[in-house]
Structure formats: C-alpha cells, structure tokens
Motif scaffolding. Structure first.
Motif, PDB file in Angstrom:
ATOM      1  N   PHE A   3       0.830  -1.202   0.000  1.00  0.00           N
ATOM      2  CA  PHE A   3       0.000   0.000   0.000  1.00  0.00           C
ATOM      3  C   PHE A   3       0.873   1.265   0.000  1.00  0.00           C
ATOM      4  CE2 PHE A   3      -1.617   3.243   2.984  1.00  0.00           C
ATOM      5  CZ  PHE A   3      -2.620   3.771   2.190  1.00  0.00           C
ATOM      6  N   LYS A 310      -5.443   9.276   6.322  1.00  0.00           N
ATOM      7  CA  LYS A 310      -5.477   9.111   7.782  1.00  0.00           C
ATOM      8  C   LYS A 310      -6.908   8.871   8.244  1.00  0.00           C
ATOM      9  CE  LYS A 310      -1.522  11.367   9.737  1.00  0.00           C
ATOM     10  NZ  LYS A 310      -1.082  12.475  10.567  1.00  0.00           N
ATOM     11  N   THR A 314      -5.175   5.095   7.897  1.00  0.00           N
ATOM     12  CA  THR A 314      -3.719   4.947   7.738  1.00  0.00           C
ATOM     13  C   THR A 314      -3.063   5.613   8.949  1.00  0.00           C
ATOM     14  OG1 THR A 314      -4.085   5.265   5.390  1.00  0.00           O
ATOM     15  CG2 THR A 314      -1.798   5.289   6.135  1.00  0.00           C
ATOM     16  N   ASN A 315      -2.254   4.857   9.676  1.00  0.00           N
ATOM     17  CA  ASN A 315      -1.647   5.469  10.870  1.00  0.00           C
ATOM     18  C   ASN A 315      -0.444   6.335  10.486  1.00  0.00           C
ATOM     19  OD1 ASN A 315       0.733   3.798  10.810  1.00  0.00           O
ATOM     20  ND2 ASN A 315      -0.560   2.126  11.533  1.00  0.00           N
ATOM     21  N   ARG A 316       0.029   7.111  11.471  1.00  0.00           N
ATOM     22  CA  ARG A 316       1.120   8.082  11.229  1.00  0.00           C
ATOM     23  C   ARG A 316       2.364   7.444  10.633  1.00  0.00           C
ATOM     24  NH1 ARG A 316       1.505  11.107  16.933  1.00  0.00           N
ATOM     25  NH2 ARG A 316      -0.692  11.531  17.141  1.00  0.00           N
ATOM     26  N   ARG A 317       2.727   6.276  11.201  1.00  0.00           N
ATOM     27  CA  ARG A 317       3.964   5.617  10.769  1.00  0.00           C
ATOM     28  C   ARG A 317       3.897   5.279   9.271  1.00  0.00           C
ATOM     29  NH1 ARG A 317       5.987   0.450  10.497  1.00  0.00           N
ATOM     30  NH2 ARG A 317       3.893  -0.355  10.812  1.00  0.00           N
ATOM     31  N   ARG A 318       2.726   4.790   8.847  1.00  0.00           N
ATOM     32  CA  ARG A 318       2.590   4.376   7.448  1.00  0.00           C
ATOM     33  C   ARG A 318       2.588   5.579   6.509  1.00  0.00           C
ATOM     34  NH1 ARG A 318      -2.049  -0.041   6.993  1.00  0.00           N
ATOM     35  NH2 ARG A 318      -1.015  -0.503   5.014  1.00  0.00           N
TER      36      ARG A 318
END
Lengths: 405, 231
Positions: A3, A310, A314-318
C-alpha cells in the motif's frame, strides 16, 4: 508495504515534471560523484603502477654490517688499518626464498645479486648496475620478456647478458655484439648481448645489465650468497604487513617495504583521496538537500490526500513510510542512472583525453563495489532527505484537512 | 460496557489553550444499529465537531464515546487507525477522493490500507459497489474526469468498501444540485435498508433531514431536540 509503495509511486507519478527535475538533479550529482571517484581511483592506480607495478614491493636484505677490519700495519710513525665495507650477503637464501614463497599474498620471488661497475666500448665507458637474476623469477616482477625490443627469447646462460635500451643506444650496441664489463673490484670480462630491453624507466634503461645468477656469483664474487631477495605481492598496500611478517620469522635479515620507502607518495595519495572524498560528500549533501526540499513541497501539495488516508485508517507511521519510499525511489533511480552516467563519462574521458602518443592518460577501471556503494549511499541519502518531510506528513491533522476541503 | 452501537456520555470539546472556546457542552446520546440519523443545526452549532469526534478523527476534552463496545479514548494511534478503517466509513462534503487514482482504485483504498494488494474478490466487490451507486461505466476513469455527483457517489462506494457498520456523512449533498441530492439520498437510504448500515448525516438540508428516522438538533453545542420521525 504494498500500500505504501503504491501510494508513493502514484504521488511521484502525479507530479511528473517535478519528479523528473529532481531526478535529473540526483542523476547529475551521482554522475559527478561516480566519475570523480573513478578518475581519482584511476589516477592513483596509475601512479602506484608506475611506482611499484613493475618493481619489487618487499626487499629482503642482509643485515647491514659495520665495516670489518681486514689488516693492521704498524710502524714507528704510522698505523694503517684496512676495512672492508662489503656487505656479507644473504647466505641461506634458498630456504628463505622457498619460505617466503609460501606466504599467501606473495606472487613473485626473485633472488638477486647486485653489483656496480662499468661497461666499455671503444673509448667510452659508462657506469652500470649489474644484476644477477634467475630470468623466469625476475620476469614475474619486471616483465622483461614483454619489454624485449629485438628478440622474444632471453637466454641468460653462460656469458649472455641483457642490457637497457639507453645503455645500448649510448654505446651503439645491438643484440649479438659483445660488451666488456668491469666490476668495482676490478674484475673484467667480455659478455655477449642476447637482448635489449625497455622497462619504461630511463634510469634502469641506462644502467641495468642483467646476467644469469650463477654468472653474477662468480663475476661479482658472491659465491653461495646473494645480495637480496625481491618480492611482489598481490595487494601492494599489504607490503608493510608482509614485511613485518617476514621480519618476525627471520630476525637476522633486514626487510624493507615500498610503503616504508615511499612515504611522501603515500601521503600525497592520501591527501588526494581525502579531497576527492570531501567533494563527493558535498555532492551527496547537495543531492540530499534537493530531494528533501522537493519532498517538503510534496508534503504540502499532498496534505489533503494525507488527511484523507489518515481518516480512512492509515496510521502516522505508514504515512511517514510513504514519503520515505518516495525518497528511496528517487535516490535509487537517480543513483542507477547516475552510475551509468558516471561510467559513460569515464569511458568518454578515456577515449577522448589522450597523451601525445594517442594512449589514454591513465586507465580507468570500473569498480563494481564503488558503484554499489554509491547506489547504496544515494538511496540512503534519499531516505534521510525524506525523514523531515515524512515526520511533517505524519503530524498532519486530518480534521484540519477535511475542514478546509 | 455500552449496550447500543454508539453510546456517548457527557461529551465536551474545548478548543484553544489560553482563550478557551467550548464547542460541545456535555452531550449524551445513544444510536442503535441500523438507524438513519440526521444531525442538524445552524452554522457553528458544533455539528461537524461532533461528527469528527464520533469518527475518531479528533479527541474529546471530556466524556466518553463507545462504538461497538469499544471506548475510543482507550485506543492509541495505531489502534485508532485500524478501528476507523474497520468500523467507520466517511463521506465528506468535498468528496475527498485521491485525484491520482481511478474511481475503482479510490473505492479500494480502505481495503488496501488494511490488507495490501487486492484479491480478485475485492476487485469484484469494488466493481459491484460502483454498480450499486450507478457508476459501472466510469470505474477506470481518473477522479478528475468525473462530475461532482459522480465523485460523491464514488466517495459513498468507498465508505462502504470495508463493510463498516457505521457511515458518517458531513453535508454529503452540500455541493450538489437538487436532482443529484435526491439520487444520493435515495442511494444512502437503499444501502441503509439493504445492508443495515447505521447512517449519521450532518446536513443543512431540511428535506433530507425530514426523510431520516431521527433528527438530532444541535444549538450552541448542546442537543436542543432529539426527535424520532414517525413514518
């Protein structure tokens, strides 16, 4: 990661002009960096080859002796003492030779008898260095056979000798002529010129006279002894290490390495390497800043998309990884094309820039390890460049983005 | 432990550090599975703030939000992102699609986030969702090539992709003409009835609100009325 990669790729592809421009910047940077690296490596390799390529890298010599008293004559008015300054020579050289041949990095071993003297022809006399060698062994170091001018054979049996091209020219000698030689001790004999060599070194060409080891032993009065053993090794920069190893195993001989004898050259090479490295580092810093600034702009441009991703989970790290991948793609693609550019430029340099004889100024070898390191460094630089934009993207608040449409 | 699908207790939201602006004042309510709820109220009444808190996009200053028996404030960033992906679908006023992707790809994005490369089944599901919203002929077109109504329908299909039990919509027809608004509303209603998805719609449109099951009216950050519409 699929992704994140898909997003990174589409983001890059959506701003084609911007991506192409930064890619061009990276390509130019890596091309310069690779070309410069090859150029300096080629230059240094050439310098080293010229200095030690066809010369011994390690010498095994007899321990230098203090002058030895030979006679003492005393009268009521005077006292005369005669000293001999002559070196004792290496006595157990056969065993020593076979021992050093066993060392892994040693590629050539040549026992040699060296003596000074004169060559005469008619009224002319020239000082010479007479070297007794085993031809096959010495050839491994000096490439004599390849550099013979008038013959392909080199028989050093009996009174046959090989002489340097300048010496031959000076005394107007050709193969087949005879030449009278006299040692420093006054021993004179006539020799038969079997060949003339050009070793590419004026000093050697004008002074060296090569003869068989056994003939030199009698002519130079070195029965059962030799002057030194000359060695070549596979990695010239290991000469100090090999010298120490031989010294450790043979404390009664003197061992010298080319590195010890050429400190100034080595310092110059090191300075050259350092300055080349500094330039390469600055080029990479410029490339890194270029990628970073483009990605920083991209984060602003894509803030809406980041907010949406987000909101959809989708989390921050990704989100950060998406920008790191963009940096890596830019760095890797730029490095791959830039490396090819660097190789192309190096080939062009070798083909276009030539000396008076039409030969390349110096050979450039394509070093695969250097290319791989350059690609890895540029890819890493791309990712480092993406760190700050990635962090900024991760901080984006989706609510702000959604609210502002 | 909450009994309803959504349970909100004493929800407060204050913006600002030095100058405090209290946008929501102790809101409490429950929403059951399959409800079709409209949140109405004048501009600045806190509707969007309420929806953002409900969508776990923003953090409440005080109070609790339970969704599917999960207390939202207990979740960290990673868990919250996963929770949003699996439980909540969003439809915004400005569609908020990704212009770099086609209609079908946009629909699949919530699935990509969770599962990575799509399987054939997932591609077929995205295709069916686009057919459901009447867009079977534009699936491979870039978002930039679609009209406003088409974009909003793609956004709706995207919100349904992960079979989220709750769909939050903020003025989903705000930028659309009356005919398209009517179509979108009917679509939402069909989905609500066919799939049992719970809808919470923030809207200014009184006609749309009147067609829902329940109208919650917010004024100055407080629930002024909460009416169930008799059909």
């Amino acid at each position: 990661m699929w992704f994140e990669f898909k997003m990174a790729w589409r983001f890059l592809m959506s701003g084609k002009t911007q991506t192409l421009l930064i890619l061009l910047g990276i390509i130019v940077g890596v091309t310069v960096q690779v070309f410069l690296g090859f150029l300096i490596q080629g230059l240094q390799q050439d310098l080293i080859n010229q200095t030690v390529g066809t010369a011994p890298h390690v010498f095994i010599l007899p321990e230098a002796n203090a002058p030895r008293m030979l006679t003492e004559e005393e009268s009521s008015y005077s006292r005369t003492i005669t000293f001999s300054g002559k070196q004792t020579g290496l006595s157990r050289w056969r065993k020593l030779s076979s021992d050093v041949e066993e060392i892994d990095d040693v590629t050539a071993v040549s026992p040699t008898i060296v003596g000074s003297g004169f060559a005469f022809r008619g009224q002319k006399s020239l000082s010479t260095v007479m070297r007794g060698i085993n031809f096959e062994q010495a050839d491994n170091i000096y490439n004599i056979k390849e550099n013979l001018l008038n013959t392909q054979t080199a028989d050093l049996g009996g009174n046959n000798i090989l002489i340097g091209s300048s010496l031959a020219q000076e005394l107007e000698l050709s193969p087949g002529d005879s030449l009278k030689l006299r040692t420093a001790d006054g021993v004179t004999d006539s020799f038969f010129i079997a060949g003339i060599f050009d070793l590419g070194n004026k000093e050697l060409n004008s002074s060296w006279v090569l003869m068989g080891l056994n003939r030199a032993a009698t002519f130079l009065d070195m029965p059962n002894k030799i002057s030194n053993i000359e060695l070549q090794i596979s990695d010239v920069f290991k000469s100090n290490q090999i010298a120490s190893q031989i010294r450790r195993n043979n404390p009664r001989v003197k061992v010298e390495s080319w590195q010890e004898n050429n400190q100034q050259l080595l310092t110059a090479l090191e300075s050259q390497s350092s300055s080349s490295l500094v330039i390469q580092v600055f080029v990479m810093i410029a490339v890194t800043l270029g990628i970073s600034s483009v990605l920083a702009v991209s984060v602003v441009q894509k803030s809406r998309q980041i907010g949406i991703l987000k909101a959809m989970g989708t989390n921050r790290r990704r989100v950060g990884i998406i920008f790191l991948i963009q940096g890596a793609i830019l760095g890797l693609t730029g490095a791959l094309i830039g490396s090819m550019g660097g190789i192309g430029l190096s080939k062009l340099f070798v083909n276009v820039v030539r000396d008076e004889t039409g030969s390349p100024l110096f050979p450039i070898t394509i070093n695969l390890n250097f290319i791989l390191i350059s690609i890895a460094v540029a890819t890493l630089a791309g990712m480092i460049a993406a760190l700050i934009p990635a962090r900024n993207s991760a901080k984006l608040n989706p609510v702000e983005v959604i609210r502002n449409g | 432990m909450a009994k309803s699908l959504i349970e909100i207790n004493n929800l407060v939201k204050v913006y600002g550090q030095e100058v405090k602006n209290k946008v929501l004042h102790s809101i409490s309510l429950e929403i059951e599975k399959g409800e079709f709820v409209a949140i109405v109220g004048p501009s600045g009444s806190g509707k969007s703030t309420f929806l953002n808190l409900l969508g776990a996009l923003d953090q409440a200053t005080e109070g609790e939000i339970w969704i599917n028996n999960q207390l939202i404030s207990d979740l960290d960033d990673l868990e919250l992102a996963k929770f949003r992906n699996q439980n909540l679908g969003f439809v915004f006023q400005f569609h908020h699609l990704l212009p770099e992707f086609t209609a079908k790809e946009n629909v699949m994005i919530p699935d990509w986030i969770e599962y990575g490369a799509p399987t054939v089944d997932k591609k077929e599901r995205a295709q069916k969702l686009l057919e459901l919203v009447g867009l079977s002929d534009v699936t491979d077109k870039l978002i930039t090539k679609l009209s406003g109504g088409q974009k909003q329908r793609v956004a709706l299909a995207r919100a349904l992709m992960n079979k989220s039990p709750i769909l939050l919509a903020d003025e989903p027809t705000g930028n659309l003409d009356t005919a398209t608004t009517e179509k979108i509303y009917n679509l939402l209603r069909d989905i609500n009835q066919q799939l049992g998805t719970t809808f919470i719609i923030v809207t200014h449109n009184q006609d749309i609100a009147a067609k829902t099951d329940r109208i919650i009216r917010l004024v100055d950050g407080q629930i002024e009325s909460d009416k169930v519409i008799e059909k």
